[in-house]
Design an enzyme around this catalytic site. Structure first.
Site, PDB file in Angstrom:
ATOM      1  N   HIS A  17      -9.727  -4.697  11.194  1.00 52.58           N
ATOM      2  CA  HIS A  17     -10.507  -4.567  10.080  1.00 52.58           C
ATOM      3  C   HIS A  17     -11.773  -3.780  10.174  1.00 52.58           C
ATOM      4  O   HIS A  17     -12.636  -3.969   9.305  1.00 52.58           O
ATOM      5  CB  HIS A  17     -10.712  -6.093   9.427  1.00 52.58           C
ATOM      6  N   GLU A  43       0.801  -1.164   0.042  1.00 44.74           N
ATOM      7  CA  GLU A  43      -0.116   0.071   0.010  1.00 44.74           C
ATOM      8  C   GLU A  43       0.774   1.365   0.020  1.00 44.74           C
ATOM      9  O   GLU A  43       0.528   2.255  -0.777  1.00 44.74           O
ATOM     10  CB  GLU A  43      -1.074   0.109   1.418  1.00 44.74           C
TER      11      GLU A  43
END
Lengths: 329, 461
Positions: B264, B195
């Protein structure tokens, strides 16, 4: 993936040598002046001088074509001058004035010139590496033959995003030259105290990226290595790594007491390896120039730098409205 | 002994799915690991394997059946020599089950206190983002996002999509389904799992004249890329004195999904809304997802586009128009009311709307405002509503400290203090990392009950 040392020197004309001499001298004198202005309180914050490393950008800029891009870290004044940016505009940015490249809003570490394809000037160590690969990505996407010079230091070479970038640059065959300016100190940490494998030019091997090490105090060696790297990238063969061994004479920034190295080490480098003195010596011994010619260049450079300094002092501070502009378009 | 083969849960948020195809028939012998059926979820079509060996004695749910609930028996497996004499009771199967079996047994466990109102609400008598009389099509948020990106990529060659699994996998959440086929691998680019690196490359590409759309598989992973988003994308326009910036979109699901726990399940709305140089949008309805995505791609600034996994499969009316956009920075009055203003955005709107419906039965007329954009915020609409109702409750999923609700409360206090008849109450997620256990997760999230209670408190009921 043979990585090797580049040492051959190209045949070089008097005209080219004089050009390198003048360009390196401009950076040196500009930085000395910036140091003075900092001492006078006209430049604030962080100010990282490039003195000693001039041959790196001058040698590589000699290999660039119109439209090629460059991006670097916060030690960026030399890169901007070598790219042809106006010394007055750079100095006025250092003094935080309206006439600066970023209208005084960027400062020493954050300057840009779309005209000269200079994409900063980035203050976060290593962050310019994926950005530089992104510029190359755009060139590949647009199918032009441009290359991007992405400069970073031996300190940044230990950032994780550098290797994320190496992977994608190789995977996507991006036309980017990773220029590692190894000045041996990541701020105050010597390379042997921070780096498990000292040969930074081999850091791309795991990704299949060719690399070589270059004497960064020798502008001709830099130019030679740069030519090879540019040819490789421009022909669509993907990225290339140049580890350029250089040395900064001054501290990391203006506030660096430099206790991590001896005065003798710096002095020895200045006396024996100085990039400007090396060219000066070739010019004189090969009779490409006489002392008077060089004095004339010195004088010309000095006047350019003085004019830049004057401009940077006279240029007004940004209008207060500038506080609120350029946040979003 | 006969065992039931149950409809499997194939993703954290799956509640039901379509039994697309049986690959076995009654009487077939199967071994553990044999593929027996294809099941379509809202994300993907998956193969379903037998976990036991035996003979397929009965297929309970015929192929082609939609909306089969997770854990409903779909077939009966017997051991060799065994015969099915009694058809077992099917529990928790959908109405209209193709097998025609009698349905009985308990309904799914319902812990919700409020009666669940219809989720696909249409704003009542408030201004729409499209001309009166425009043809409307029912579309999921997922389809709306895909259409928006595809339309913009057809319109502008410099727009491209990059991210993990956006291409050959067809999108981890199926948002980019079909886009690789249409636009090719030059413009729909699968990245490595990196990322920080690919966000930086995308910002550089934006400096270089392209208009990247960066998909983060979820915004949890964008934390790795935070430096490039904030220091490079958001600040360069300012630092360059307006010479260059990063016209691009960072998008992906944000906030809690279901049972994926602390790392998450975080709502980053307030984080990004904090940063000058970014624009931040967080749509609820599919029409906003579409219209705002198209605006975000065209915007010359970096736009953070916060989606929500739970909303991806929800359907809403979307106008059928050649070029439908929604301006960034404009709130939408979803429901007009006179007693209290409920301010929300994204999935929070679900609770705001449910609460408003519930409250109306109690005689409290709530106005529900969907902020849609969190940077810039449409303060005019917020203040106009609060000045009308004199009371305000904010609803969001994020953590309470430094929340969007905190900010709105401060603005309302500063600019509409004399209009307030009660303190503003912020309904937020709880001040804890998201727990995994079902009951604790439910407690950690903001609920309709809490919104109702907050409204009753500010209306002194």
């Amino acid at each position: 993936m043979a990585a090797r040392k580049s040492s051959s020197k190209p045949n070089v004309s008097a005209e080219e040598l004089l050009k390198y001499y003048k360009e390196m001298l401009l950076i040196r004198r500009f930085e000395e002046k910036a140091g003075q202005l900092y001492g006078m309180g006209l430049i604030g914050g962080f100010c990282h001088l490039y003195i000693g490393q001039e041959a790196v950008v001058v040698g590589l800029e000699a290999t660039a074509k119109q439209g090629d891009k460059r991006i670097t870290s916060y030690r960026d004044h030399g890169h901007m001058l070598a790219a042809g940016m106006d010394p007055g505009g750079v100095m006025a940015e250092l003094t935080g004035r309206m006439g600066g490249y970023s209208k005084g809003k960027g400062g020493s570490m954050h300057m840009f010139s779309k005209d000269k394809h200079f994409y900063g000037g980035h203050g976060i160590v290593g962050a310019q590496v994926p950005l530089g690969a992104g510029l190359a990505f755009a060139d590949r996407y647009q199918e032009n033959a441009r290359v991007t010079f992405t400069y970073f230091g031996d300190g940044a070479a230990n950032q994780g995003q550098v290797y994320e970038t190496f992977n994608m640059a190789a995977l996507w065959q991006l036309p980017v030259i990773f220029v590692i300016e190894n000045n041996q100190y990541a701020m105050g940490t010597a390379q042997n105290r921070s780096t498990s494998t000292p040969d930074l030019y081999t850091r791309g091997e795991a990704f299949g990226i060719r690399g070589e090490t270059v004497d960064g105090m020798d502008v001709l060696a830099v130019k030679d290595a740069g030519d090879k790297a540019v040819k490789h990238c421009r022909s669509g063969k993907g990225p290339y790594i140049l580890e350029i061994k250089t040395y900064r004479y001054r501290g990391h920034s203006m506030s660096d007491p430099a206790k991590y190295r001896t005065r003798e080490e710096v002095q020895k480098m200045r006396e024996e390896r100085d990039p400007i003195e090396q060219v000066r010596s070739i010019l004189l011994t090969k009779n490409y120039a006489i002392e008077d010619d060089l004095k004339a260049i010195d004088k010309e450079v000095k006047s350019v730098v003085n004019a830049a300094a004057e401009f940077s002092k006279e240029s007004p501070e940004p209008n207060v409205e500038e506080l609120w502009t350029d946040v979003c378009i | 002994m006969a065992t039931e083969i149950l409809m499997p849960a194939l993703s954290p948020t799956m509640e039901e799915g379509k039994l697309s195809k049986w690959l076995v028939k009654e009487g077939d012998t199967v071994s553990s690991g044999d593929i027996i059926a294809e099941i379509e979820t809202d994300k993907a079509t998956m193969e379903f394997e037998a976990v036991d060996e035996g003979i397929i004695a009965k297929i309970v749910v015929a192929e082609g059946t939609e909306n089969v609930r997770v854990n409903a028996p779909i077939a009966i497996l017997v051991e060799e020599g065994e015969r099915v004499t009694v058809v077992p009771t099917v529990v928790n199967a959908p109405v209209g089950l193709a097998s025609g079996l009698q349905l009985s047994g308990p309904t799914p466990v319902a812990t919700k206190v409020m009666p669940a109102p219809a989720l696909e609400l249409v704003p009542t008598s408030v201004e729409l983002d499209w001309p009166e009389g425009t043809e409307l099509r029912h579309q999921t948020v997922r389809e709306a996002l895909r259409d928006a990106m595809s339309e913009e990529m057809r319109r502008d060659d410099s727009v491209f999509l990059m991210g993990e699994e956006v291409g050959e996998y067809q999108g981890a959440y199926k948002i980019s389904q079909g886009m690789l086929d249409e636009f090719g691998s030059k413009r729909v680019i699968d990245t490595p799992i990196t990322e920080h690196g690919f966000a930086g490359i995308a910002v550089g590409a934006a400096f270089g004249g392209l208009r990247p759309i960066v998909e983060f598989m979820t915004f949890n992973f964008a934390m790795q890329a935070m430096d490039q988003i904030v220091n490079s994308a958001a600040k360069t326009l300012y630092m360059s004195g307006g010479q260059m910036g990063a016209p691009m979109v960072f998008r992906g699901p944000n906030g809690a999904a279901a049972r994926v726990a602390a790392q998450h399940s975080q709502d980053y709305a307030a984080w990004y809304a904090h940063v000058p140089g970014l624009k931040v949008v967080m749509p609820y309805a599919a029409s906003d997802a579409k219209g705002l995505m198209k605006s975000a791609i065209r915007d010359p600034n970096p736009v953070i586009f916060l989606e929500n996994e739970i909303l991806y499969g929800r359907s809403f009316d979307v106008p059928v128009m050649e070029d439908f956009t929604v301006p960034i920075g404009k709130a939408r009055v979803w429901r007009e009311g006179s007693d209290v203003t409920i301010l929300s955005f994204g999935i929070g709107m679900q609770f705001a709307i449910e609460a408003a419906e519930f409250l109306s039965a109690d005689g409290i007329d709530a106005e529900v405002v969907d902020l849609r954009s969190l940077r810039p915020i449409d303060y005019d609409t917020v203040l106009a509503s609060v000045c009308k109702t004199n009371r305000c409750v904010t609803v969001e999923e994020g953590f309470p400290v430094g929340s969007i609700g905190n900010h709105l409360s401060a603005v309302i206090m500063e600019r509409a203090f004399d209009y307030l008849d009660a303190p503003v109450i912020n309904c937020t997620g709880k001040d804890v990392p998201m727990p995994y256990a079902t009951n604790l997760e439910k407690l950690a999230l903001v609920t309709t009950d809490e919104v109702v209670a907050a409204v009753k408190s500010v209306t002194y009921r």
